[in-house]
Design an enzyme around this catalytic site. Structure first.
Site, PDB file in Angstrom:
ATOM      1  CD  GLU A  54    -143.489 117.449  12.409  1.00 11.09           C
ATOM      2  OE1 GLU A  54    -143.382 117.764  11.202  1.00 11.09           O
ATOM      3  OE2 GLU A  54    -142.521 117.185  13.126  1.00 11.09           O
TER       4      GLU A  54
ATOM      5  CB  CYS B 122    -138.023 116.503  14.802  1.00  5.52           C
ATOM      6  SG  CYS B 122    -136.512 116.161  15.726  1.00  5.52           S
TER       7      CYS B 122
ATOM      8  CE  LYS C 138    -131.617 126.953   2.916  1.00  8.40           C
ATOM      9  NZ  LYS C 138    -132.362 127.779   3.899  1.00  8.40           N
TER      10      LYS C 138
HETATM   11  P1  NAD Z   1    -138.930 123.232   6.238  1.00  8.40           P
HETATM   12  O1  NAD Z   1    -138.957 121.938   5.525  1.00  8.40           O
HETATM   13  O2  NAD Z   1    -139.971 124.220   5.939  1.00  8.40           O
HETATM   14  O3  NAD Z   1    -137.537 124.005   5.975  1.00  8.40           O
HETATM   15  C1  NAD Z   1    -136.303 123.402   6.316  1.00  8.40           C
HETATM   16  C2  NAD Z   1    -135.197 123.998   5.467  1.00  8.40           C
HETATM   17  O4  NAD Z   1    -135.414 123.657   4.100  1.00  8.40           O
HETATM   18  C3  NAD Z   1    -135.098 125.516   5.521  1.00  8.40           C
HETATM   19  O5  NAD Z   1    -133.744 125.878   5.610  1.00  8.40           O
HETATM   20  C4  NAD Z   1    -135.690 125.956   4.171  1.00  8.40           C
HETATM   21  O6  NAD Z   1    -135.167 127.162   3.710  1.00  8.40           O
HETATM   22  C5  NAD Z   1    -135.244 124.811   3.287  1.00  8.40           C
HETATM   23  N1  NAD Z   1    -136.036 124.587   2.062  1.00  8.40           N
HETATM   24  C6  NAD Z   1    -137.344 124.883   1.848  1.00  8.40           C
HETATM   25  N2  NAD Z   1    -137.703 124.493   0.593  1.00  8.40           N
HETATM   26  C7  NAD Z   1    -136.601 123.946   0.031  1.00  8.40           C
HETATM   27  C8  NAD Z   1    -136.331 123.346  -1.248  1.00  8.40           C
HETATM   28  N3  NAD Z   1    -137.274 123.216  -2.191  1.00  8.40           N
HETATM   29  N4  NAD Z   1    -135.089 122.884  -1.496  1.00  8.40           N
HETATM   30  C9  NAD Z   1    -134.112 122.974  -0.550  1.00  8.40           C
HETATM   31  N5  NAD Z   1    -134.302 123.533   0.666  1.00  8.40           N
HETATM   32  C10 NAD Z   1    -135.547 124.007   0.962  1.00  8.40           C
HETATM   33  O7  NAD Z   1    -138.900 122.873   7.796  1.00  8.40           O
HETATM   34  P2  NAD Z   1    -138.972 123.863   9.049  1.00  8.40           P
HETATM   35  O8  NAD Z   1    -140.320 124.468   9.151  1.00  8.40           O
HETATM   36  O9  NAD Z   1    -137.777 124.746   9.066  1.00  8.40           O
HETATM   37  O10 NAD Z   1    -138.755 122.821  10.248  1.00  8.40           O
HETATM   38  C11 NAD Z   1    -139.791 122.052  10.792  1.00  8.40           C
HETATM   39  C12 NAD Z   1    -139.703 120.618  10.319  1.00  8.40           C
HETATM   40  O11 NAD Z   1    -138.394 120.103  10.539  1.00  8.40           O
HETATM   41  C13 NAD Z   1    -140.633 119.709  11.092  1.00  8.40           C
HETATM   42  O12 NAD Z   1    -141.245 118.817  10.197  1.00  8.40           O
HETATM   43  C14 NAD Z   1    -139.689 118.950  12.023  1.00  8.40           C
HETATM   44  O13 NAD Z   1    -140.175 117.699  12.445  1.00  8.40           O
HETATM   45  C15 NAD Z   1    -138.475 118.839  11.179  1.00  8.40           C
HETATM   46  N6  NAD Z   1    -137.281 118.610  12.006  1.00  8.40           N
HETATM   47  C16 NAD Z   1    -136.705 117.373  12.005  1.00  8.40           C
HETATM   48  C17 NAD Z   1    -135.607 117.103  12.822  1.00  8.40           C
HETATM   49  C18 NAD Z   1    -134.969 115.752  12.850  1.00  8.40           C
HETATM   50  O14 NAD Z   1    -133.830 115.641  13.317  1.00  8.40           O
HETATM   51  N7  NAD Z   1    -135.628 114.692  12.380  1.00  8.40           N
HETATM   52  C19 NAD Z   1    -135.083 118.122  13.627  1.00  8.40           C
HETATM   53  C20 NAD Z   1    -135.694 119.370  13.593  1.00  8.40           C
HETATM   54  C21 NAD Z   1    -136.793 119.616  12.774  1.00  8.40           C
END
Ligand code: NAD
Length: 452
Positions: A354, A256, A147
């Site tokens: 963050e 991230c 997804k």
């Molecule tokens: P987010 O947590 O808002 O969303 C990530 C994904 O989770 C999306 O696909 C969203 O639709 C889904 N999602 C949201 N609520 C959910 C639920 N209750 N159950 C299942 N899925 C759900 O994150 P974002 O804004 O897309 O990305 C930014 C964050 O991602 C930052 O905190 C960043 O540090 C982190 N990130 C981490 C890495 C890593 O490798 N450690 C890499 C990239 C981004």
């Protein structure tokens, strides 16, 4: 002015998720049984197609998030195809083990695929994340449902077409779109055996809870960070400034492992801050039309993120010293000027949390032990960096940084051949390298009675 680029992406509801899971279940036995060499050939073909369609994929990423096409084709495409190629090479190398039969039993350990897996991706690097999860899952013989983020779904949808062209059998890799509720259906599904998530720490906790409350599926979490960079007095200043700039300004800080906290030795503080300010201000020239060859920085992903980051910056301005930035760029759109705060209070939001925008906080230190305590006083532990020309100190500090990655004289770096992941609340498990593919396997121990 803010506008929607596409309003007809299909949102997967419960029936769609069940259909994808059934397809993945049906495809699993034959995909797991296929000759490993043949599986590798299919993954290589997919990888070739990704490279051949770099232009179309770059157009879709530029449309979704304003990602500069040059950077996308020069960095994200090579990283994505590099990951598919790397894991295609693992298809026939997942070895097991055997142990002494001194007690009359032969002990064999095998690695087997887990079954139907799922991936939920963050918005900021959809193709790379698809590769870091899809490639090891498929190479190990699993099937997967991926997804994308609701904020950047288009390039992942295009991958579905390329997967068909590559000859990946139906059901082996399934792309679905949708927001949190679709992700929640995957996290709580009774027939998915592993979920790999990349996103914020808060969502990661919800996914772990849903996995535990349903079928206790395995969970990998790649979460947020607030990574420290420690610049000692003997550091090469040009190198430190260059990396500390690109480490938090790159992708407008939507990374991230962004190096968003800098600790600089008090004796070089003024020179460092002046040079960093100049570099941050010069970087503004990199914003613009994503198809322009001179553009190498994107805006923030959407209005919501723009407003969130702007609010944190405004709050930061009331409590901390602003050196540069702190405002929007251009009269419309989601561009934020690269921003530096100095001497933040340890409780300030800009220092502790963050931001996921182009914002750095710079503090000073005098003593190595003291700075290590401050650098590690966080619930995050994704990455960290040390800048010094003293090799003993650099390696000592790298070993003391409490994070899954520690960089010396560079920062915010990744490499497909070595594990990546977080300490503390930055994650569970590791992606990339051998650890990345092993996380898509179960070990099975076979005990053979040799005295029978
Ligand atoms: P987010 O947590 O808002 O969303 C990530 C994904 O989770 C999306 O696909 C969203 O639709 C889904 N999602 C949201 N609520 C959910 C639920 N209750 N159950 C299942 N899925 C759900 O994150 P974002 O804004 O897309 O990305 C930014 C964050 O991602 C930052 O905190 C960043 O540090 C982190 N990130 C981490 C890495 C890593 O490798 N450690 C890499 C990239 C981004």
């Amino acid at each position: 002015m803010f506008f929607s680029v596409c309003d007809d992406v299909h949102v997967a509801l419960e029936d769609d998720v069940n259909t994808a899971v059934l397809a993945a279940q049906k495809a699993f036995p034959s995909w797991a049984a296929i000759l490993s060499n043949d599986r590798a050939k299919i993954l290589w073909k997919f990888d070739d197609l990704i490279e051949q369609h770099a232009d179309e994929l770059a157009d879709l990423e530029a449309l979704c998030g304003g990602k500069p096409k040059g950077v996308f084709k020069g960095f994200e495409i090579p990283m994505t195809s590099g990951a598919w190629r790397y894991y295609a090479g693992w298809c026939d190398k997942l070895e097991g083990g055997s142990f002494p039969q001194d007690n009359g039993f032969m002990k064999i350990v095998r690695r087997e695929p887990i079954g139907v897996c799922a991936a939920i991706n963050a918005f900021n690097g959809p193709l790379v994340m698809t590769a870091l999860k899809g490639a090891p899952a498929l190479a190990a013989g699993n099937t997967i449902i991926i997804k994308s983020s609701e904020k950047s779904p288009l390039s992942s949808i295009y991958l579905g077409k390329l997967a068909n062209e590559a000859g990946i059998p139906p059901g082996v890799i399934n792309f679905i779109s949708g927001a949190g509720p679709t992700g929640a259906l995957l996290a709580s599904h009774m027939d998915i055996r592993k979920i790999s998530f990349t996103g914020s720490t808060g969502t990661g906790k919800r996914i772990a809870q849903a996995a535990a409350a349903s079928n206790l599926k395995k969970v990998s979490l790649e979460l947020g960070g607030k990574s420290p960079s420690i610049v000692f007095a003997d550091a090469n200043l040009d190198i430190a400034v260059k990396w500390c700039t690109q480490g938090v300004v790159g992708n407008s800080g939507q990374v991230c492992i962004a190096s968003s906290r800098v600790y600089v030795h008090e004796s070089i503080r003024d020179r460092f801050v002046d040079a960093l300010k100049a570099a941050f201000e010069a970087s503004q020239a990199g914003f613009g039309d994503p198809s322009d060859a001179n553009t190498h920085l994107p805006p923030l992903i959407d209005n919501l993120q723009f407003e969130r980051v702007s609010k944190i910056i405004e709050e930061g301005k009331r409590e901390n010293t602003l050196v540069t930035g702190g405002c929007r760029l251009f009269s419309e759109g989601c561009w934020v000027a690269p921003t530096i705060f100095v001497d933040p209070s340890p409780n300030a939001n800009v220092y502790k949390n963050e931001i996921f925008g182009p914002v750095v906080v710079v503090s000073t230190f005098t003593d190595e032990d003291e700075v290590m305590t401050r650098a590690n006083a966080t619930e995050f532990g994704l990455s960290g960096a040390v800048f010094s020309q003293d090799v003993n100190r650099a390696l000592r500090v790298a070993s003391k940084i409490q994070s899954g990655m520690a960089c010396v004289n560079c920062c915010a770096m990744l490499d497909i051949t070595v594990p990546f992941g977080g300490y503390k609340q930055s994650g569970w498990g590791r992606e990339m390298g051998k650890a990345g593919i092993e996380s898509y396997t179960e070990t099975k121990t076979v005990l053979v009675n040799m005295t029978y």
